[in-house]
Scaffold this active site. Structure first.
Site, mmCIF file in Angstrom:
data_model
loop_
_atom_site.group_PDB
_atom_site.id
_atom_site.type_symbol
_atom_site.label_atom_id
_atom_site.label_comp_id
_atom_site.label_asym_id
_atom_site.label_seq_id
_atom_site.Cartn_x
_atom_site.Cartn_y
_atom_site.Cartn_z
ATOM 1 C CB SER A 86 -0.934 0.017 1.219
ATOM 2 O OG SER A 86 -0.183 0.064 2.396
ATOM 3 C CE LYS A 135 -2.530 2.416 4.536
ATOM 4 N NZ LYS A 135 -1.761 1.195 4.624
#
Lengths: 260, 164
Positions: A86, A135
């Site tokens: 991701s 993230k």
């Protein structure tokens, strides 16, 4: 202090009575003797379990190293593996599928909880506290974030004390577009460098956006940051201080619109 | 010649300093691990948990084991990092776990009901008139819980476990 239990272990061996430690415990004595007697009981018990003073010393060393390692990884820095794609191409670019990237996570940022746009952070997932995700912070408290929901654009203000996080690989990333802004209290550290594999050792992984001064300083850091700038530049406009900046990261999950 | 003897003394003194420093460092590591993973004393103050906790400050013991193994449940008084300001830690009671239906009154005339989402808890102060809690900022993620309060140490007349 390391040798203290060893010394009293020897004393126990010489005396070789079970009654002595119990008598020492019940005796009213100065606190120093009380501590020594407790240590001797502990050493005696540990020896009964482990069978030799060498094992005891090893156990003690192991515990000490464990405590020191735990403290350092909680307060200063730790090294964690990055799983999943991701955050491609920043971490785990598709070319290598066999080994994960290992990154250095620093914990000094947790003293003041001051983050900048573009910081890559490690945080506990709001839906499952046992999982940690990595993230990038896109928006800080007070920023307006623009999202696309069912082909109409919507604008959300990030509440106080929260931040909006997204993965660099928008196509396969579970991030704030699904679970909304996350409280800054869930952030457990900030990623600064990649430490493994050796051909990708690099960083620091800097903020890639912000005032134009910050943009300029990142350009000489090599291809990793250069790629980040290129990939993400279409998301962000350079920030002008007196205008609320509208950020356009990606499609929004419907459930978010009912929260506010 | 004198320089050599000074160097010898300096070396032994340096070794002793290092040994003492190592002992202090190890003690601080033990303190950190105990405070964060076992049990820690905390001073809590404020009006939001009256009458359970005093306005002017109580010293309570909080244990940090239950929330890691998922044993925090309804009715527990917990230390929670504030979702509004991550540098502050609040003391509130857990009123609903994930999946529970919670009814609450923000304004005495108007009640609402919500379902607590997965991975979140609903916290409220015992003194609902002077508490800013989940009724204002919504359910908080379980990951923000720092520990569970189980014992009061100060003031002496409140020594003991907290009553429900």
């Amino acid at each position: 202090m390391n040798l203290l239990p060893l010394a009293f272990f020897n004393k126990k061996k010489i005396e070789d009575k079970l009654g002595k430690p119990l008598r020492l415990l019940t005796q009213r004595s100065r606190s120093r003797q009380h501590n020594i007697s407790l240590l001797s009981v502990g050493a005696f018990a540990a020896t009964a379990l482990f069978g030799s003073p060498k094992h005891l010393v090893l156990l003690q060393r192991f515990l000490t190293c464990g405590l020191i390692g735990l403290t350092i990884s909680d307060r200063y820095a730790s090294i964690v593996p990055v799983r999943g794609a991701s955050m491609s191409p920043t971490f785990n670019p598709q070319a290598r599928n066999f080994t994960d990237d290992y990154v250095l996570v620093e914990k000094f940022c947790l003293k003041k909880y001051e983050f900048s746009h573009g910081d890559v952070v490690v945080f506990c997932s709001p839906s499952n506290h046992k999982e940690k995700h990595i993230k990038r912070i896109i928006a800080l408290p007070g920023d307006w974030i623009g999202t696309t929901h069912n082909s109409h654009d919507d604008v959300l203000k990030v509440p106080k004390g929260h931040c909006w996080v997204e993965g660099d690989n928008s196509a396969s990333s579970m991030d704030s577009r699904s679970f909304g802004p996350i409280p800054l209290g869930l952030v457990k550290g900030r990623v600064t460098h990649v430490v493994w594999p050796p051909q990708r050792i690099g960083g620091p992984i800097n903020s890639w956006v912000g005032r134009s001064g910050a943009m300029a300083s990142n350009n000489d850091n090599g291809s990793v940051n250069g790629d980040m700038n290129m990939q993400l530049s279409h998301h962000m406009e350079p920030r002008i201080d007196d205008e609320p900046q509208i950020l356009h990261p990606g499609p929004l999950d419907e459930s978010l619109l009912t929260r506010q | 010649m004198r320089l050599l003897s000074y160097m010898g003394q300096w070396k032994s003194a340096a070794k002793e300093v290092l040994d003492r420093t190592a002992i202090v460092a190890k003690f601080l590591c033990l303190l950190h691990v105990t405070n964060n993973y076992l049990c820690s004393p905390t001073l809590v103050y404020g009006p939001s948990m009256l009458p359970t906790l005093n306005l002017t400050g109580d010293v309570v013991l909080a244990e940090h084991v239950s929330h890691r193994i998922g044993k925090v449940g309804t009715g527990d008084v917990v230390l929670v990092r504030s979702p509004v300001d991550p540098r502050r830690i609040l003391t509130k009671r857990v009123v609903g776990m994930e999946g529970d239906t919670v009814s609450f009154y923000v304004d005495p005339m108007y009640g609402q009901t919500t379902v607590v989402p997965k991975g979140h808890v609903w916290i409220q102060g015992d003194n609902t008139y002077a508490s800013s809690d989940s009724r204002h900022f919504g359910p908080v993620p379980y990951g923000l819980i720092q520990g569970k309060v189980f014992f009061r140490v100060w003031p002496p007349d409140g020594f003991g476990t907290l009553e429900q």
